[in-house]
Design a protein around this motif. Structure first.
Motif, PDB file in Angstrom:
ATOM      1  N   LYS A   1       0.762  -1.173  -0.221  1.00  0.00           N
ATOM      2  CA  LYS A   1       0.004   0.008  -0.140  1.00  0.00           C
ATOM      3  C   LYS A   1       0.947   1.219  -0.174  1.00  0.00           C
ATOM      4  O   LYS A   1       0.251   2.283  -0.516  1.00  0.00           O
ATOM      5  N   ASP A   2       1.863   1.174   0.758  1.00  0.00           N
ATOM      6  CA  ASP A   2       2.710   2.659   0.630  1.00  0.00           C
ATOM      7  C   ASP A   2       3.611   2.647  -0.967  1.00  0.00           C
ATOM      8  O   ASP A   2       3.858   1.685  -1.512  1.00  0.00           O
ATOM      9  N   ILE A   3       3.599   3.876  -1.142  1.00  0.00           N
ATOM     10  CA  ILE A   3       4.038   4.396  -2.437  1.00  0.00           C
ATOM     11  C   ILE A   3       5.403   4.672  -2.521  1.00  0.00           C
ATOM     12  O   ILE A   3       5.678   5.696  -1.780  1.00  0.00           O
TER      13      ILE A   3
ATOM     14  N   MET B   1      10.300  14.518  -5.782  1.00  0.00           N
ATOM     15  CA  MET B   1      10.000  14.826  -4.670  1.00  0.00           C
ATOM     16  C   MET B   1       8.807  15.713  -4.293  1.00  0.00           C
ATOM     17  O   MET B   1       7.953  15.178  -3.628  1.00  0.00           O
ATOM     18  N   PRO B   2       8.456  16.533  -5.183  1.00  0.00           N
ATOM     19  CA  PRO B   2       7.118  17.147  -5.377  1.00  0.00           C
ATOM     20  C   PRO B   2       6.041  16.045  -5.598  1.00  0.00           C
ATOM     21  O   PRO B   2       4.924  16.261  -5.057  1.00  0.00           O
ATOM     22  N   LEU B   3       6.254  15.198  -6.279  1.00  0.00           N
ATOM     23  CA  LEU B   3       5.399  14.382  -6.933  1.00  0.00           C
ATOM     24  C   LEU B   3       4.939  13.426  -5.634  1.00  0.00           C
ATOM     25  O   LEU B   3       3.947  13.056  -5.276  1.00  0.00           O
ATOM     26  N   ALA B   4       5.990  12.960  -4.674  1.00  0.00           N
ATOM     27  CA  ALA B   4       5.734  12.200  -3.518  1.00  0.00           C
ATOM     28  C   ALA B   4       4.876  13.115  -2.318  1.00  0.00           C
ATOM     29  O   ALA B   4       4.177  12.726  -1.827  1.00  0.00           O
ATOM     30  N   THR B   5       5.158  14.591  -2.548  1.00  0.00           N
ATOM     31  CA  THR B   5       4.363  15.432  -1.575  1.00  0.00           C
ATOM     32  C   THR B   5       2.736  15.182  -2.196  1.00  0.00           C
ATOM     33  O   THR B   5       1.811  15.226  -1.259  1.00  0.00           O
ATOM     34  N   GLY B   6       2.739  15.127  -3.610  1.00  0.00           N
ATOM     35  CA  GLY B   6       1.303  15.237  -3.977  1.00  0.00           C
ATOM     36  C   GLY B   6       0.770  13.860  -3.766  1.00  0.00           C
ATOM     37  O   GLY B   6      -0.450  13.646  -3.274  1.00  0.00           O
TER      38      GLY B   6
ATOM     39  N   LEU C   1       7.209   7.399   0.324  1.00  0.00           N
ATOM     40  CA  LEU C   1       8.617   7.557   0.484  1.00  0.00           C
ATOM     41  C   LEU C   1       9.382   7.906  -0.686  1.00  0.00           C
ATOM     42  O   LEU C   1       9.188   7.547  -1.860  1.00  0.00           O
ATOM     43  N   THR C   2      10.104   8.967  -0.596  1.00  0.00           N
ATOM     44  CA  THR C   2      10.894   9.328  -1.828  1.00  0.00           C
ATOM     45  C   THR C   2      12.434   9.800  -1.428  1.00  0.00           C
ATOM     46  O   THR C   2      12.790  10.095  -0.132  1.00  0.00           O
ATOM     47  N   THR C   3      13.289   9.184  -2.197  1.00  0.00           N
ATOM     48  CA  THR C   3      14.824   9.452  -2.009  1.00  0.00           C
ATOM     49  C   THR C   3      15.356  10.482  -3.005  1.00  0.00           C
ATOM     50  O   THR C   3      14.820  10.431  -4.065  1.00  0.00           O
ATOM     51  N   THR C   4      16.523  11.009  -2.620  1.00  0.00           N
ATOM     52  CA  THR C   4      17.284  11.741  -3.439  1.00  0.00           C
ATOM     53  C   THR C   4      18.859  11.741  -2.873  1.00  0.00           C
ATOM     54  O   THR C   4      19.161  11.183  -2.003  1.00  0.00           O
TER      55      THR C   4
ATOM     56  N   PHE D   1      10.885  12.091   3.581  1.00  0.00           N
ATOM     57  CA  PHE D   1      12.051  12.283   2.367  1.00  0.00           C
ATOM     58  C   PHE D   1      13.271  11.855   2.863  1.00  0.00           C
ATOM     59  O   PHE D   1      13.463  12.036   3.823  1.00  0.00           O
ATOM     60  N   VAL D   2      13.900  11.241   1.951  1.00  0.00           N
ATOM     61  CA  VAL D   2      15.303  10.729   2.142  1.00  0.00           C
ATOM     62  C   VAL D   2      16.167  11.344   1.394  1.00  0.00           C
ATOM     63  O   VAL D   2      16.185  11.236   0.243  1.00  0.00           O
ATOM     64  N   VAL D   3      17.554  11.720   2.203  1.00  0.00           N
ATOM     65  CA  VAL D   3      18.776  12.083   1.388  1.00  0.00           C
ATOM     66  C   VAL D   3      19.876  11.051   1.455  1.00  0.00           C
ATOM     67  O   VAL D   3      20.157  10.816   2.567  1.00  0.00           O
ATOM     68  N   GLU D   4      20.305  10.147   0.447  1.00  0.00           N
ATOM     69  CA  GLU D   4      21.189   9.245   0.495  1.00  0.00           C
ATOM     70  C   GLU D   4      22.543  10.166   0.347  1.00  0.00           C
ATOM     71  O   GLU D   4      22.755  10.281  -0.819  1.00  0.00           O
TER      72      GLU D   4
END
Ligand SMILES: Cc1ncc(C[n+]2csc(CCOP(=O)(O)OP(=O)(O)O)c2C)c(N)n1
Ligand SMILES: [Mg+2]
Length: 328
Positions: free
Chosen positions: A64-66, A127-132, A147-150, A176-179
């Protein structure tokens, strides 16, 4: 470093975690090899971040999580449900490639089936897509999270500020994740940002930021477990900075020995997070060296089979070039 026992995961789950870590490494080595012998055109590699990516991904509910990943997240995509063959089909650009029927750039994944949003090479646009996505969850009153990474260099793009600001205002269920692997291609972190930790920026958006040693499996897993629990219960976003290694060159198109010292590269390779994880697994009695060797053999066989099968599949028909590129 925290013990693996402290993660609270069962023995079976921990063995599964190791399988995913090792599969990520072996598959990446294969993709690299395919570029070197000219069978595929490109690879960009998450070697050095596999342990962190598995610990991160295991904290989510994949049905279920995106997930809105960036280009180094292959191992996390495997945990989310993609197979080695799915990935290799994309690298060969075959018609059966589940991401795009061979239209996407190699190593740019997505899987509708597995809740993974296909990403662009244009850094941080996810990142903005994840917020959306998280805003949609909130408006629909559903409890899935995004969950989004960059990368740490890409975290300086303007849209990251927009994504985090709006997520903070609306208290959205997004992580938000920063690797942070110390380099943006050839540019070291000293030339990228002046704040001490990337995670410090979260405070400016009104939510918590945490920096974690990405080589510490348990620490990463527990940090994400808490972030997931908070996001799912309406407490809003988090920014998690994972300190990871980039063991390879940026991509198949550069040579890191030109911009990185020999000592730096050697030192990093000596403390490969997979070696650290293996030592922990042995010391804490999850697996023996013989168990690991057997798993490695099975993983290699799985990847050989996936490679052979993917290579034998047909390319997309030339006349289908524009199919599924534009919405009807
Ligand atoms: C908007 C945009 N600018 C520049 C590039 C070229 N580019 C691709 S990756 C990259 C560096 C990214 O570094 P970082 O964010 O640290 O991620 P890493 O590759 O280290 O994981 C750059 C500049 C791009 N793809 N998109
Ligand atoms: Mg980087």
């Amino acid at each position: 470093m925290k013990t693996l026992k402290k993660s609270g995961l069962s023995k079976e789950e921990m063995i599964q975690a190791y399988y995913e870590v090792k599969r990520g490494r072996r598959l990446d080595e294969r993709l690299w090899q395919l570029t070197r012998i000219g069978k595929t055109s490109f690879n960009i590699s998450g070697q050095g971040a596999e342990v962190a990516q598995v610990a991160m991904a295991m904290a989510f509910e994949h049905d279920k999580d995106i997930f809105l990943p960036y280009y180094r997240d292959m191992t996390a995509c495997l945990v989310w449900g993609m197979t080695s063959k799915d990935i290799i089909l994309g690298s060969f650009g075959k018609d059966a490639d589940p991401s795009s029927h061979g239209r996407q750039m190699p190593n740019h994944y997505g899987s509708k089936e597995h809740n993974i949003v296909s990403f662009a090479s244009t850094v941080s646009t996810q990142m903005p897509l994840a917020t959306g996505v998280a805003y949609a969850a909130q408006l629909e009153g559903k409890d899935y999270i995004a969950l989004t990474t960059t990368g740490e260099g890409s975290a300086n793009q303007g849209e990251v500020q927009e994504a985090m600001n709006f997520a903070g205002v609306k208290k959205l269920p997004v992580i938000f994740v920063v690797e942070n692997n110390n380099y943006a291609i050839s540019v070291p972190i000293e030339e990228q940002y002046a704040n001490e930790n990337m995670s410090d920026r979260a405070h400016g958006y009104g939510f918590e930021g945490i920096t974690v040693d990405g080589n510490d499996f348990t620490e990463v897993y527990l940090t994400f477990k808490k972030a997931v629990k908070d996001a799912r219960s309406g407490k809003g976003p988090k920014l998690i900075e994972l300190k990871v290694y980039r063991l390879t060159s940026h991509s198949a198109d550069d040579d890191q020995t030109i911009y990185r010292s020999k000592e730096d590269i050697e030192k990093m390779k000596e403390s490969d997070p997979i070696d650290v994880f293996e030592k922990q697994l042995i010391d804490e009695g999850y697996l023996t060296q013989a168990d690991m060797d057997k798993m490695d053999e099975e993983i290699r066989a799985e990847i050989d089979k996936a490679t052979d099968e993917a290579e034998a599949m047909p390319d997309s028909a030339p006349e289908s070039l524009l199919d599924e590129v534009y919405a009807k």
